[in-house]
Design a protein around this motif. Structure first.
Motif, mmCIF file in Angstrom:
data_model
loop_
_atom_site.group_PDB
_atom_site.id
_atom_site.type_symbol
_atom_site.label_atom_id
_atom_site.label_comp_id
_atom_site.label_asym_id
_atom_site.label_seq_id
_atom_site.Cartn_x
_atom_site.Cartn_y
_atom_site.Cartn_z
ATOM 1 N N TYR A 239 44.999 57.035 34.439
ATOM 2 C CA TYR A 239 46.236 57.778 34.220
ATOM 3 C C TYR A 239 46.531 58.791 35.317
ATOM 4 O O TYR A 239 47.545 59.470 35.264
ATOM 5 C CB TYR A 239 46.182 58.486 32.869
ATOM 6 C CG TYR A 239 46.079 57.493 31.741
ATOM 7 C CD1 TYR A 239 47.137 56.655 31.428
ATOM 8 C CD2 TYR A 239 44.912 57.370 31.016
ATOM 9 C CE1 TYR A 239 47.035 55.725 30.416
ATOM 10 C CE2 TYR A 239 44.798 56.442 30.000
ATOM 11 C CZ TYR A 239 45.864 55.627 29.696
ATOM 12 O OH TYR A 239 45.748 54.708 28.697
ATOM 13 N N ILE A 240 45.665 58.888 36.321
ATOM 14 C CA ILE A 240 45.913 59.789 37.439
ATOM 15 C C ILE A 240 46.916 59.113 38.366
ATOM 16 O O ILE A 240 46.730 57.962 38.742
ATOM 17 C CB ILE A 240 44.609 60.104 38.190
ATOM 18 C CG1 ILE A 240 43.633 60.818 37.260
ATOM 19 C CG2 ILE A 240 44.882 60.940 39.429
ATOM 20 C CD1 ILE A 240 42.270 61.035 37.869
ATOM 21 N N PRO A 241 47.988 59.797 38.736
ATOM 22 C CA PRO A 241 48.981 59.165 39.611
ATOM 23 C C PRO A 241 48.390 58.843 40.988
ATOM 24 O O PRO A 241 47.437 59.471 41.440
ATOM 25 C CB PRO A 241 50.088 60.205 39.735
ATOM 26 C CG PRO A 241 49.657 61.395 38.983
ATOM 27 C CD PRO A 241 48.356 61.129 38.337
ATOM 28 N N ALA A 242 48.985 57.868 41.654
ATOM 29 C CA ALA A 242 48.483 57.438 42.965
ATOM 30 C C ALA A 242 48.573 58.565 43.982
ATOM 31 O O ALA A 242 47.711 58.698 44.842
ATOM 32 C CB ALA A 242 49.256 56.221 43.442
ATOM 33 N N TRP A 243 49.607 59.406 43.905
ATOM 34 C CA TRP A 243 49.751 60.490 44.864
ATOM 35 C C TRP A 243 48.647 61.533 44.709
ATOM 36 O O TRP A 243 48.386 62.294 45.627
ATOM 37 C CB TRP A 243 51.126 61.144 44.758
ATOM 38 C CG TRP A 243 51.429 61.756 43.428
ATOM 39 C CD1 TRP A 243 52.114 61.172 42.408
ATOM 40 C CD2 TRP A 243 51.059 63.052 42.960
ATOM 41 N NE1 TRP A 243 52.181 62.021 41.333
ATOM 42 C CE2 TRP A 243 51.542 63.195 41.649
ATOM 43 C CE3 TRP A 243 50.369 64.109 43.521
ATOM 44 C CZ2 TRP A 243 51.361 64.340 40.904
ATOM 45 C CZ3 TRP A 243 50.184 65.257 42.770
ATOM 46 C CH2 TRP A 243 50.685 65.364 41.481
ATOM 47 N N LEU B 157 44.549 55.164 41.157
ATOM 48 C CA LEU B 157 44.653 53.781 41.605
ATOM 49 C C LEU B 157 46.081 53.459 42.038
ATOM 50 O O LEU B 157 47.038 53.894 41.402
ATOM 51 C CB LEU B 157 44.257 52.832 40.477
ATOM 52 C CG LEU B 157 42.791 52.827 40.086
ATOM 53 C CD1 LEU B 157 42.579 51.954 38.848
ATOM 54 C CD2 LEU B 157 41.941 52.315 41.221
ATOM 55 N N PRO B 158 46.246 52.674 43.103
ATOM 56 C CA PRO B 158 47.595 52.256 43.493
ATOM 57 C C PRO B 158 48.160 51.256 42.493
ATOM 58 O O PRO B 158 47.432 50.669 41.694
ATOM 59 C CB PRO B 158 47.395 51.617 44.870
ATOM 60 C CG PRO B 158 45.959 51.262 44.930
ATOM 61 C CD PRO B 158 45.226 52.215 44.023
ATOM 62 N N ALA B 159 49.455 51.053 42.552
ATOM 63 C CA ALA B 159 50.125 50.169 41.589
ATOM 64 C C ALA B 159 49.672 48.725 41.724
ATOM 65 O O ALA B 159 49.666 47.984 40.742
ATOM 66 C CB ALA B 159 51.639 50.264 41.765
ATOM 67 N N ARG C 144 40.738 46.193 35.738
ATOM 68 C CA ARG C 144 39.294 46.455 35.645
ATOM 69 C C ARG C 144 38.564 45.242 35.081
ATOM 70 O O ARG C 144 39.082 44.527 34.235
ATOM 71 C CB ARG C 144 39.023 47.647 34.738
ATOM 72 C CG ARG C 144 39.489 48.947 35.335
ATOM 73 C CD ARG C 144 38.966 50.091 34.495
ATOM 74 N NE ARG C 144 39.450 51.351 34.987
ATOM 75 C CZ ARG C 144 38.827 52.079 35.909
ATOM 76 N NH1 ARG C 144 37.709 51.652 36.420
ATOM 77 N NH2 ARG C 144 39.333 53.225 36.303
ATOM 78 N N ALA C 145 37.348 45.038 35.559
ATOM 79 C CA ALA C 145 36.525 43.928 35.077
ATOM 80 C C ALA C 145 36.186 44.131 33.605
ATOM 81 O O ALA C 145 35.983 45.256 33.148
ATOM 82 C CB ALA C 145 35.253 43.830 35.906
ATOM 83 N N GLY C 146 36.133 43.034 32.866
ATOM 84 C CA GLY C 146 35.791 43.092 31.452
ATOM 85 C C GLY C 146 36.984 43.170 30.528
ATOM 86 O O GLY C 146 36.831 43.181 29.313
ATOM 87 N N THR C 147 38.187 43.226 31.077
ATOM 88 C CA THR C 147 39.393 43.270 30.244
ATOM 89 C C THR C 147 40.054 41.898 30.244
ATOM 90 O O THR C 147 39.835 41.088 31.157
ATOM 91 C CB THR C 147 40.393 44.314 30.775
ATOM 92 O OG1 THR C 147 40.782 43.933 32.098
ATOM 93 C CG2 THR C 147 39.787 45.712 30.808
#
Length: 96
Positions: A38-42, A46-48, A53-56
């Protein structure tokens, strides 16, 4: 020379608060790893266009699509990543 006893309780309270806040990040590993999404890319998140993520379930679909594209011929893929009309090693003569 007077001895000041007031800074001792203040420093003790600040040290306890720092230790308590330092321990908050290790309380729940799933919570802390989930908050990174939930942390914005700026702000360093994580970038858009980052893969899931692995496991999903989204990751499994992403890997299936990636494998399907890998097995396709290059002409049918439709992605132009890293392709140009002239090779990078070929010299370009602008004087001709």
């Amino acid at each position: 020379m007077p001895i000041f006893t007031r800074p001792i309780p203040v420093l003790t309270a600040l040290a306890l608060a720092a230790c308590a806040l330092g321990g908050c990040s290790t309380v729940n590993q799933k919570l802390s790893s989930g908050m990174a999404d939930y942390i914005p890319a700026w702000a360093g998140g994580l970038p858009a266009d980052a893969p899931p993520r692995a496991g999903t379930p989204e990751y499994d679909k992403f890997m299936q699509e990636r494998e399907r594209k890998r097995l396709m011929p290059a002409a049918e893929r439709g992605d132009d990543t890293g392709k140009s009309s002239t090779p990078a090693s070929a010299p370009q003569n602008a004087a001709q």
